[in-house]
Each structure stands twice: as C-alpha cells, then as structure tokens.
Design an enzyme around this catalytic site. Structure first.
Site, PDB file in Angstrom:
ATOM      1  N   TYR A   1      71.101  39.620  12.784  1.00  0.00           N
ATOM      2  CA  TYR A   1      70.041  39.268  13.633  1.00  0.00           C
ATOM      3  C   TYR A   1      70.769  38.209  14.642  1.00  0.00           C
ATOM      4  CZ  TYR A   1      65.972  37.307  15.907  1.00  0.00           C
ATOM      5  OH  TYR A   1      64.898  36.599  16.720  1.00  0.00           O
TER       6      TYR A   1
ATOM      7  N   LYS B   1      71.415  38.098  18.877  1.00  0.00           N
ATOM      8  CA  LYS B   1      71.056  37.076  19.631  1.00  0.00           C
ATOM      9  C   LYS B   1      72.270  36.306  20.217  1.00  0.00           C
ATOM     10  CE  LYS B   1      66.647  37.812  19.212  1.00  0.00           C
ATOM     11  NZ  LYS B   1      65.721  38.135  20.576  1.00  0.00           N
TER      12      LYS B   1
ATOM     13  N   SER C   1      65.409  35.082  23.188  1.00  0.00           N
ATOM     14  CA  SER C   1      66.421  34.930  22.128  1.00  0.00           C
ATOM     15  C   SER C   1      65.842  34.215  20.952  1.00  0.00           C
ATOM     16  CB  SER C   1      67.703  34.056  22.488  1.00  0.00           C
ATOM     17  OG  SER C   1      68.724  33.757  21.515  1.00  0.00           O
TER      18      SER C   1
ATOM     19  N   ASN D   1      61.635  41.067  25.882  1.00  0.00           N
ATOM     20  CA  ASN D   1      61.270  40.313  24.496  1.00  0.00           C
ATOM     21  C   ASN D   1      61.161  41.383  23.520  1.00  0.00           C
ATOM     22  OD1 ASN D   1      59.265  38.833  22.789  1.00  0.00           O
ATOM     23  ND2 ASN D   1      58.167  40.684  23.209  1.00  0.00           N
TER      24      ASN D   1
END
Length: 282
Positions: A155, A159, A141, A90
């Site tokens: 970012y 991901k 994700s 996470n």
C-alpha cells in the site's frame, strides 16, 4: 482561479460507492454542485445514496485501468456539464501483508488502481484543463505515502508513487493555471479496514507473527479511528473551494503527528550520513 466564483462547480470523482468517495458525492450534491462519479458498481452507488437528489449526478460505471473507457467517461462528463473544474482521484484499497508474501499479481493490481488508473484520468482530463487555463486536481494519498509501517509495504509503495507523480505534476502545471493538492489522511472511520476494502495475501510466510497480530488489530479497528469522514470530506471541499491549501495537506491529528516524526527521523538520517555524502564529489 481553479474553482468557479459563480454557479455550480463540476467535480469528477473516482471510487465513489463507499468510504470517503461516497461521502464526498453526498456533500457535493448537497452543495448543489455537479458530480461525475465513477464506480465499479453503479448499482451499489445508487443504493448507497438512498434518497439523495440525483439531478446533478452523473454515475459512471468504470474500470479505471481501461484508458479508452476513462477517456470516454471524461468526454461524457464534459458533454453533460460543460467543463470539469475539480478532479478527485480517490479510488483505492488497502492491503496488509509482509513484502515477502505479496505476489506479482497482487502488486500489479495495486499499482493498476493506485497509479495507472490515476494516470489514465490525468491523461484524459489535462488537455481540457490546459485549454481552460484552470482546474484543481486532488489526489487522495495517505499518511502512508509519507511514512511506512510493517505490513503496509504494498500500500505504501503505491501511495509513495502517487506522491512522486503528484509532486512532479504540480510543478509541470503550476504555470498553466492548474492546482494540485495531495491529501494525506490518517485513520478515518470508513470501511477502509473492513475486508470489503482491505486486501490480504493469498499465502502467508513463517516468521511474521507480529504482522498477523497487527492484521487482526486492524480488522478490529473499525469504529475506533480518530478521523471523522464527514469532517475529512468537508476539508477536501474546502481545499478545492479555497484554493490555498499547501501541496501536502495532512488531515487528522494522527497524520500530523506521524508526519512530524517522519520529518525528524529523515533529518536525523540526512545528518548522520552527511560526511560520507559530501565525500563522493569529484
């Protein structure tokens, strides 16, 4: 079976001092499960948990980019609880800036957390999961792992990489009794869009006024997001307990709508390029 049918399950969760990670720890402890919770600040985690029962909690202050430290943390959790049943990767943070504005250091730091930290956890935990013939890996994700917005290039790059890693992993371990799920939330009411969790570029370039405006809009967004973090975390637990979720589990009506739009746009691209694609065969 990746989740115990009797007795408490043991979870190894990264990034637990705020946001979804913290809410996940709270709900798991309320369930009576065992939780090995990694954080860069054990003090912050302890303060955030308040009066929660810590009898089944193992806080682990950990830098996920340190492979040896991650291996030691997995060993400590296993020695404390006997085995790890569910791993939730996470840990992460957001970043808003134009691709041109991202420095090498900013890009490498993002991938250190989003990819290499996850890889360290996977390398450390997979031998035990293989030996047990069970386990569930849940990689957090984002809808920005399936689509991309201006200003979110760094970012999304992290991901997207996590999505590819997770899809390959899922096929590799499917025959070993290990399940993999990718969670793709939309906007959720955590502190993700506050400056404590959102990186901004050290320098800005001319010509990106729209991104500056979007940055200001996002910084003003906390408290208005559609996603309920309590419900999102309950859904993540349901994914692990039920074991029947698809590889890609969207969470949030915004995430669902954006994913459907992305599939339609990708289909249009594929068909628009069909003639040229088929012309390159020998």
């Amino acid at each position: 079976m990746s989740y115990p049918t009797t007795g408490p399950a043991t979870w190894f969760v990264t990034g637990t001092s705020r946001g979804l990670g913290l809410e996940l720890v709270r709900q798991l402890l309320d369930r009576g499960d065992n939780v090995a919770a990694t954080t860069r600040s054990a003090h912050r985690l302890d303060e955030a948990l308040g009066t929660a029962d810590r009898s089944r909690l193992l806080p682990l202050q950990l830098d996920l980019t340190d492979g040896d430290a991650v291996t030691a943390a997995i060993r400590t959790a296993t020695e404390r609880f006997g085995a790890i049943d569910v791993v939730v990767n996470n840990a992460g943070y957001g970043f808003l800036g134009a691709v041109e504005e991202i420095t090498d250091a900013e890009a490498r730091q993002m991938f250190d957390v989003q990819i290499f930290g996850v890889w360290n956890v996977l390398r450390a935990v997979l031998p035990d999961l293989r030996a047990a013939g069970s386990g569930h890996i849940v990689n957090i994700s984002s809808i920005l792992g399936l689509t991309a917005f201006p200003g979110w290039g760094l970012y999304s790059a992290g991901k997207y990489a996590l999505e590819g890693l997770s899809e390959s992993l899922a096929t590799e371990v499917a025959g070993l009794g290990i399940k993999v799920t990718i969670i793709e939330p939309g906007y959720t009411r955590t502190d993700f869009l506050r400056t404590s969790s959102l990186g901004l570029p050290e320098r800005v370039a001319e010509g990106y006024d729209a991104i500056r405006e979007m940055t200001e809009a996002h910084l003003a967004m906390p408290g208005t997001q559609l996603g309920d973090p309590v419900k999102v975390v309950a859904a993540i637990i349901e994914v692990a307990v039920g074991g029947k979720a698809p590889l890609h589990q969207l969470l949030g009506s915004d995430s669902y709508g954006l994913a459907k739009g992305r599939v339609a746009a990708l289909t249009d691209d594929i068909e628009a390029g069909r003639e040229l694609a088929l012309s390159t065969d020998i």
